[in-house]
Design an enzyme around this catalytic site. Structure first.
Site: not given
Ligand code: TYM
Length: 341
Positions: A122, A206, A209
């Site tokens: 990032k 990957k 969004k």
């Molecule tokens: P975020 O918002 O990027 O993604 C949410 C969830 O989706 C999963 N994910 C994917 N899984 C498979 N293939 C993909 N291409 C893919 N893109 C996203 C992510 O692994 C995630 O599980 N930091 C986290 C949000 C967060 C969080 C937490 C998660 C904040 N606090 C505490 C768990 C526990 C995030 O940015 O996820």
């Protein structure tokens, strides 16, 4: 004989996970994470949150963030999370997260945060805004998880490193002060069950969004025609053989998606499409996805038509969450030596 008290009923294990409100969830979010959350509601005490505090580590337009946050909340429910069974809330509505993160920041090393691949990625992508929040993002995530004495965190593969640092931070805090925080474990789907869904336009990256090429991602609210078109134009290879293998990352990605929604393993998929072209396969994958998302899209529309209900749910969710997190935060404050207020 003296009667012994009944053994206390074993406490249910705790699940926590979250998603950032940075746009409509992608098929990657859905398959890697959100889709796996509703079934856990039966056997665990679950908390799920919309991580808006995390979202501002990247510049957000305020009105868009507000809209995205409500939409993300509705999407969680549309995907099957039930506010009567789980605690569903919005991260900024429970101030304990920011307060817990501050304490944990003081038990997290500069060196370990510098090694986070998401920070490196990032800070390369947003070179004009490498803010301190982006750097300490994992400590806020650790607070999210640790405040609820979480046992399991269901996430996609890309969050593994953040889970590891969370475990390290919890272990360190406990090492200094004695057992205070439960050390959580990651729940990550198997690779062939969608732990990492790749971009349809570049299967080495990957699905995200924030992909600048909208053809690379399928959003879970995309219209059926759009979904089909995106799958039909997915980048594959020139071999015309539905099978995984070196140089076939695009096909393997599509096979993974198809496998998740049909329950078929790779061998069965290979057999089903033996002798058929990629066109047939891509159409079949697209149609399976359309069918799987149809109920989510329908429910989402209903929910968004009833904002008062959504408000009621997220307010209640924040109160329920705060009741739980407060116990841990108080314990942490006491451990580090803050005078009781
Ligand atoms: P975020 O918002 O990027 O993604 C949410 C969830 O989706 C999963 N994910 C994917 N899984 C498979 N293939 C993909 N291409 C893919 N893109 C996203 C992510 O692994 C995630 O599980 N930091 C986290 C949000 C967060 C969080 C937490 C998660 C904040 N606090 C505490 C768990 C526990 C995030 O940015 O996820």
């Amino acid at each position: 004989m003296e009667q012994t008290p009944a053994a206390p009923r074993e406490r249910r294990k705790i699940i926590f996970s979250a998603i950032q409100p940075t746009g409509v969830f992608t098929l990657g979010n859905y398959i890697g994470a959100v889709r796996n959350w509703p079934p856990l509601q039966k056997d665990y005490d679950c908390l799920y949150c919309v991580a808006d505090l995390h979202a501002i580590t990247v510049r957000q337009d305020p009105a868009t963030l507000r809209r995205n946050t409500l939409e993300a909340y509705a999407l969680l429910m549309a995907c099957g999370l039930d506010p009567e069974k789980s605690i569903l809330f919005i991260q900024s509505h429970n101030p304990d997260h920011a307060q817990g993160a501050w304490v944990l920041n003081c038990y997290t090393q500069f060196g370990e945060l510098s090694r986070m691949t998401q920070f490196k990625d990032k800070s390369a992508r947003y070179a004009d805004n490498i803010n301190a929040g982006l750097f300490t993002y994992p400590t806020l995530m650790a607070a999210d998880i640790l405040l609820y004495q979480t046992n399991f965190v269901p996430v996609g593969e890309d969050q593994r490193q953040h889970l590891e640092i969370t475990r390290d931070i919890a272990g360190r805090f406990n090492g200094v002060y004695g057992p205070t925080l439960t050390v959580p474990e990651a729940f990550i789907p198997k690779a062939e069950k969608g732990a990492r869904i790749m971009s349809l336009q570049d299967p080495t990256r990957k699905m995200s969004k924030s992909d600048p090429n909208p053809k690379g991602l399928v959003s879970i609210l995309d219209e059926p025609g759009v979904i089909l078109k995106k799958f039909r134009s997915a980048v594959t290879d020139s071999e015309a053989r539905v099978a995984a293998g070196p140089g076939k990352e695009g096909i393997a990605n599509l096979m993974g998606i198809y496998s998740v929604f049909t329950g078929k393993d790779f061998a069965a998929i290979q057999e089903e499409f033996a002798g058929k072209g990629y066109g047939d396969f891509k159409t079949a994958v697209g149609e399976t996805v359309i069918q799987a998302l149809e109920p989510v899209q329908r429910r989402y529309k209903e929910l968004m038509a009833d904002k008062a209900y959504l408000e009621d749910c997220y307010r209640r969710g924040a109160q329920q969450a705060a009741r739980l997190s407060h116990r841990t935060l108080e314990k942490m404050y006491k451990r580090v030596g803050f005078l009781h207020a």
